[in-house]
Design an enzyme around this catalytic site. Structure first.
Site, mmCIF file in Angstrom:
data_model
loop_
_atom_site.group_PDB
_atom_site.id
_atom_site.type_symbol
_atom_site.label_atom_id
_atom_site.label_comp_id
_atom_site.label_asym_id
_atom_site.label_seq_id
_atom_site.Cartn_x
_atom_site.Cartn_y
_atom_site.Cartn_z
ATOM 1 N N GLY A 118 -5.277 3.707 -7.849
ATOM 2 C CA GLY A 118 -5.491 4.053 -9.255
ATOM 3 C C GLY A 118 -4.530 5.096 -9.783
ATOM 4 N N ASP A 177 -10.566 4.088 -1.378
ATOM 5 C CA ASP A 177 -11.171 3.051 -0.524
ATOM 6 C C ASP A 177 -12.691 2.996 -0.693
ATOM 7 O OD1 ASP A 177 -8.600 2.907 0.304
ATOM 8 O OD2 ASP A 177 -9.029 3.116 2.442
ATOM 9 N N ASP A 219 0.836 -1.203 0.000
ATOM 10 C CA ASP A 219 0.000 0.000 0.000
ATOM 11 C C ASP A 219 0.876 1.260 0.000
ATOM 12 O OD1 ASP A 219 -2.070 1.753 0.342
ATOM 13 O OD2 ASP A 219 -2.931 0.740 2.086
ATOM 14 N N GLU A 261 -2.423 1.432 -4.864
ATOM 15 C CA GLU A 261 -1.978 2.806 -5.125
ATOM 16 C C GLU A 261 -3.140 3.668 -5.592
ATOM 17 O OE1 GLU A 261 -2.422 0.122 -7.549
ATOM 18 O OE2 GLU A 261 -2.896 2.123 -8.178
HETATM 19 C C1 GLA Z 1 -5.445 2.219 2.735
HETATM 20 C C2 GLA Z 1 -5.963 1.104 1.844
HETATM 21 C C3 GLA Z 1 -7.008 0.312 2.602
HETATM 22 C C4 GLA Z 1 -6.409 -0.252 3.882
HETATM 23 C C5 GLA Z 1 -5.840 0.868 4.716
HETATM 24 C C6 GLA Z 1 -5.063 0.344 5.908
HETATM 25 O O1 GLA Z 1 -6.437 3.146 3.015
HETATM 26 O O2 GLA Z 1 -6.488 1.615 0.658
HETATM 27 O O3 GLA Z 1 -7.512 -0.740 1.792
HETATM 28 O O4 GLA Z 1 -5.424 -1.175 3.544
HETATM 29 O O5 GLA Z 1 -4.942 1.684 3.958
HETATM 30 O O6 GLA Z 1 -4.414 1.341 6.619
#
Ligand code: GLA
Length: 535
Positions: free
Chosen positions: A338, A359, A299, A336
């Protein structure tokens, strides 16, 4: 009206006056005082006193947030560290603009200030992620639901700085042979966030088997953020107190015929501010392999504090190489949001799937926004490398059954990874019937690996997905607020012959095209999902 404004002083706690205040006199006309009686004079003086008091009160509320603030959350991270972040902000009138930088992320923010109350928006425009009040020279409120106190920043409040590590030159990372169909499993984040621990993962693995999810194809049990502890003296990343023995946990999950996934970031910190893989890529890949990990979600998070988006590809390539060198088959999931046209280079860095969106939330609008956002990437999906519109929210309680059926149908038509995000231990019969509808899963897992795109007409969106056996899946989603009849025309399905058979995949029954068309009523936010064959 008096105007007074305050700004946080960089080297002192509390507020200091920035502008001098000016009282505008507007009580008496010139000369009027000579005509006034003693009683009137007293009345007028009282009036002046009251006006001054009102002006001062208003002035005290007209604070400005302009400046740099250092915040500490009241709650510690699960590895014992303090969660810290800074807010650099400029206030113009009621408008706020600036940047929030946390240990694990940075984001441009906008917001509003009304009297002493502020609301600050980051990634999404509907829900403020920082809200609070300016009180006695401090900011007090909640960030993502966690209580914080922010004070004017001092040099001691600077977040840790990291040496810049030059990203490697580009080359192609070989395909790892995994994820020939979109990965299926479960992930802890959507429902549990930081409330995930060893017992949760074990009992979820148990439920994956007992509920029938495993046999329906859900194999990966994925631990998301907040598992991380600190690095030991040799730099090896440890789990925090919630996970006493990762290797033993992996053994347990494997003993159930399942696979274990984990989470990290190419930055120094994860989005939740926990230690991540920056400068430790090979070491962490080896640790994951030694534990028996089968899937890594990687991430971006705090990598954005170090690199610009043009470094996304080489930075992701670095972990792609490290995973291959670690010698264990590990599904590589890029997260990432997108950015950086990832669909064009995701497979080059060894990625098996990559996020195309921000998200997801357990809401109709968010679910639809995510699936529609990845439509332009459709041509880039295929066996071994998939577009990922984020994990499933089915069963988490904030959408209707029809909406969850639409969620499952759209993810399957789009050949998206199916990572359940609910509590598998307490699933309702309805949730089970949606997540484990094998006829729908077969659409998602089709060997051809085509990602459907929608055609819009009135309240309907029609998604057509060609399948390996020459048949097609067609989903008609009613975006409107009332049930309405939808007609599927065989001529719109690009079939290589006349319709021989058709099946409604939610009713589990065969249906008949008459005169080259089939009509059915689709509930509001519901879906008609057919598999149509010409053989
Ligand atoms: C980001 C990701 C989520 C999750 C959180 C965890 O927001 O997009 O899917 O993994 O981090 O901190």
């Amino acid at each position: 009206m008096a105007r007074i404004s305050f700004a946080p002083h960089p080297h002192r706690l509390g507020w200091v006056a920035k502008d001098t205040w000016v009282l505008q006199q507007r009580v008496l006309k010139p000369g009027a005082v000579f005509l006034a009686s003693r009683g009137e004079k007293i009345m007028r003086m009282k009036l002046v006193v009251v006006l001054v008091a009102i002006a001062l009160t208003a002035a005290c509320h007209a604070q400005t947030l302009t400046g740099r603030w250092a915040a500490v959350d009241n709650q510690k991270l699960d590895n014992g560290e303090l969660q810290r972040w800074t807010l650099d902000v400029t206030q113009t009138g009621n408008e706020l603009k600036g940047r929030v930088i946390g240990l694990g992320y940075s984001v441009d923010v906008k917001g509003t200030m009304s009297a002493s109350h502020f609301e600050i928006f980051g990634w999404e425009s509907k829900t403020p992620f920082v809200v609070g009040d300016a009180v006695n020279g401090e900011l007090r409120g909640k960030q993502w639901g966690n209580a914080f106190v922010a004070k004017p920043a001092t040099p001691a409040d600077e977040l840790p700085r990291y040496d810049f590590i030059e990203p490697p030159p580009l080359h192609k990372v070989a395909y790892n042979g995994l994820a020939k169909t979109p990965p299926m499993g479960w992930n802890s984040w959507n429902l549990f966030e930081n409330k995930v621990d060893d017992a949760t993962v074990r009992t979820m693995a148990d439920a994956m088997v007992s509920s029938g999810m495993r046999d329906a194809g859900y194999i990966y049990v994925n631990i998301d953020d907040t598992w991380e502890g600190m690095r030991d003296a040799k730099g090896n990343l440890q789990a925090n107190h919630k996970f006493s023995d990762m290797k033993a946990l992996a053994d347990y999950v494997h003993s159930k015929g399942l696979k274990l996934g984990i989470y990290s970031s190419p930055g120094p910190r994860t989005c939740g501010s926990y230690p991540a893989s920056y400068g430790h890529e090979a070491q962490d890949a080896n640790t994951f392999a030694a534990w028996g990990i089968d899937y890594l979600k990687y991430d971006w998070c705090s990598a954005g504090n170090i690199y610009k988006n043009d470094a996304l590809q080489p930075v992701y390539q670095k972990m792609g190489d490290a995973l291959q060198a670690a010698g264990r088959p590990i599904v590589y999931s890029l997260c990432e949001y997108g950015m950086g046209a990832v669909e064009k280079w995701g497979p080059e860095v060894g990625g098996n799937l990559w996020r195309t969106t921000g998200d997801i939330r357990d809401e109709w609008e968010s679910m639809i926004e995510n699936i529609e956002k990845q439509v332009p990437t459709a041509a880039f999906a295929g066996p071994g490398h998939w577009n990922d519109p984020d994990m499933l929210e089915i069963g988490n309680g904030h959408m209707s059954e029809d909406e969850y059926r639409t969620h499952m149908s759209l993810w399957s038509l789009a050949a998206a990874p199916l990572l359940a995000g609910n509590d598998l231990r307490t699933m309702s019969a309805s949730t089970k019937s949606i997540l484990m509808n094998r006829e729908v899963i077969a659409i998602d897992q089709d060997q051809l690996g085509k990602q459907a795109s929608p055609v819009k007409s009135g309240a309907f969106e029609t998604w057509v997905k060609p399948l390996a056996d020459g048949s097609v899946a067609v989903g008609v989603v009613n975006m409107g607020a009332v049930a309405a009849p939808a007609t599927v025309k065989a001529s719109d399905l690009q079939l290589k012959g006349a319709v021989k058979s058709a099946r409604d995949l939610w009713l589990h029954k065969d249906v008949h095209f008459e005169g080259g068309a089939y009509t059915a009523t689709v509930p509001a936010h519901g879906v008609l999902l057919l598999r149509v064959s010409c053989k």
